[in-house]
Design an enzyme around this catalytic site. Structure first.
Site, PDB file in Angstrom:
ATOM      1  N   CYS A 104     -13.412   5.331   9.461  1.00 52.83           N
ATOM      2  CA  CYS A 104     -13.220   5.903  10.797  1.00 52.83           C
ATOM      3  C   CYS A 104     -12.392   7.179  10.776  1.00 52.83           C
ATOM      4  O   CYS A 104     -12.510   8.014  11.676  1.00 52.83           O
ATOM      5  CB  CYS A 104     -12.542   4.895  11.722  1.00 52.83           C
ATOM      6  N   HIS A 357     -17.628   6.201  19.577  1.00 50.27           N
ATOM      7  CA  HIS A 357     -16.874   6.337  18.322  1.00 50.27           C
ATOM      8  C   HIS A 357     -17.850   6.391  17.149  1.00 50.27           C
ATOM      9  O   HIS A 357     -18.074   5.394  16.484  1.00 50.27           O
ATOM     10  CB  HIS A 357     -15.909   5.156  18.189  1.00 50.27           C
ATOM     11  N   CYS A 388      -6.844   3.616  13.708  1.00 52.34           N
ATOM     12  CA  CYS A 388      -6.937   2.573  12.700  1.00 52.34           C
ATOM     13  C   CYS A 388      -8.147   2.871  11.822  1.00 52.34           C
ATOM     14  O   CYS A 388      -9.070   3.582  12.223  1.00 52.34           O
ATOM     15  CB  CYS A 388      -7.039   1.187  13.329  1.00 52.34           C
ATOM     16  N   GLY A 390     -10.883   1.194   8.750  1.00 53.79           N
ATOM     17  CA  GLY A 390     -11.418   0.000   8.110  1.00 53.79           C
ATOM     18  C   GLY A 390     -10.853  -0.252   6.720  1.00 53.79           C
ATOM     19  O   GLY A 390     -10.407   0.657   6.028  1.00 53.79           O
TER      20      GLY A 390
END
Length: 409
Positions: A104, A357, A388, A390
């Site tokens: 991300c 996203h 955050c 992954g």
């Protein structure tokens, strides 16, 4: 033997500025999404061309590097997309490029990595961004995780499913209820809709021509995922796909999306030389690792580390652009720092729960919005982007407002 004329250790760190950022409208992933039959690399090409179109004062040959992130580096997101997209966009063949992956935080890392090269003196101007076509390439497509990751109990099996990690964050912080998450999600939709109506969201979008074998040609000019008018009653009725009687739903989390982002970064004196605008100045950044099972808590230690290294405190931050992968993850951050979930400094124009996203592209969306908010708020000196990541990570970037008026209104 004579000593070198200048010690490498004496090299001065140079100021890095964020010049401008753009993005495609974000689409819904899947066969009915606006980009279902559009290539991922063509989305990146559109972004690069738009950056150059908006800034004719930047000679293309002055671009020293193109860094483009993608989480699933396969198919039309593979083959060193930073280089191939640069060629397709018409940049001189002398301009190099590369691909980067931090799930991300891909675009965020494309920025921090290339910005570090500017600070060191390896580059003067770079283009950085990210793309994710989750309709063509679902997260995890083609990967082969080493079975020892689970078999040797390095991580719990839930660590590999992002929605389950969000449920784990709920377990860790029982004060973050589903209702609070739904309230935050509804507010995100409302703030986003208000920002579109006010013209806050839109100027950074680059229209993208789309095609469909059945519908013909079209033009994507606005984000596809938002659900304006979403109510708490609607959110409360949604299923919890990651756990029976769970708390994470499609309504209080970001969806599966397609889209690309890009920005121009420059050394500050070079920006002045070329007449490039300065949207914000890089202060510092930090990436940290956390337990993969609760990857949503990553922004907390990442922000603490970045603030400590910059000699700042959370009270110094006047604007927050936090990625809304899941509402629970944002609320865990806000609760930790004692910030109300309705604090007007946070995600002023809504967030990923509303607009989407597309994984590796989102970091530059956050930066672009923060830069444009700085211009409207000269009373604010510092802002942060945080997200955050992954497999148990968090990332935070701190920026300074070049329009800061010393604290006056």
């Amino acid at each position: 033997m004579a000593a070198p004329a200048a010690s490498a250790a004496a090299r001065a760190v140079r100021n890095v500025v964020f010049v401008d950022g753009v993005r495609t409208p974000f689409g819904k992933a899947g066969p009915k999404g606006i980009y279902a039959e559009t290539r991922a690399d063509d989305l990146v090409v559109k972004v690069i061309r738009e950056l150059l179109r908006r800034h004719p004062e930047l000679p293309p040959e002055r671009v020293d590097e193109v860094a483009i992130a993608a989480t699933t580096q396969i198919g039309d997101q593979g083959l060193t997309i930073g280089r191939t997209a640069a060629l397709l966009a018409g940049l001189p063949k002398s301009v190099p490029g590369y691909a980067i992956d931090r799930m991300c935080a891909g675009a965020m890392t494309a920025v921090t990595t290339s910005a570090s090269g500017i600070a060191f003196g390896a580059y003067d101007v770079v283009i950085a961004g990210g793309v994710e076509h989750m309709g063509r390439h679902p997260m995890g497509e083609g990967v082969d995780p080493n079975p020892r990751i689970v078999a040797d109990k390095i991580v719990d099996p839930t660590a590999l499913v992002m929605g389950q990690t969000a449920e784990n964050v709920h377990d860790r912080y029982p004060a973050i209820t589903k209702q609070r998450c739904d309230e935050f999600a509804a507010r995100s939709q409302e703030k986003y809709a208000d920002a579109v109506k006010a013209g806050k969201i839109g100027p950074e979008l680059v229209p993208v021509s789309t095609r469909s074998a059945t519908l013909g040609w079209g033009l994507a000019t606005e984000d596809e995922p938002p659900r304006p008018g979403t109510t708490l009653e609607q959110l409360a009725a949604l299923k919890t796909p990651f756990r029976p009687h769970g708390r994470v739903t499609a309504g209080n989390a970001a969806g599966l999306n397609d889209g690309a982002t890009g920005c121009i970064l420059a050394e500050e004196e070079t920006a002045k030389e070329l007449g490039l605008p300065v949207g914000m100045r890089l202060v510092g950044y930090s990436f940290v690792g956390v337990e993969p099972e609760v990857m949503g808590v990553g922004p907390v230690p990442a922000t603490e580390k970045a603030l400590k290294r910059a000699g700042l405190s959370i009270e110094d931050i006047g604007l927050f652009e936090l990625n809304e992968a899941f509402a629970v993850q944002v609320l865990a951050f806000l609760d930790h720092f004692g910030i109300d979930q309705d604090d007007p400094r946070v995600n002023k124009w809504g967030g990923a729960i509303a607009c989407g996203h597309p994984l590796a592209s989102s970091g530059v969306r956050l930066m672009t919005q923060l830069s444009r908010q700085f211009a409207e708020h000269p009373e604010v000196r510092y802002g942060i982007n945080s997200m955050c990541i992954g497999i148990g990570m968090g990332g935070t970037v701190i920026w300074e407002n070049p329009h800061w008026n010393g604290g006056g209104n």
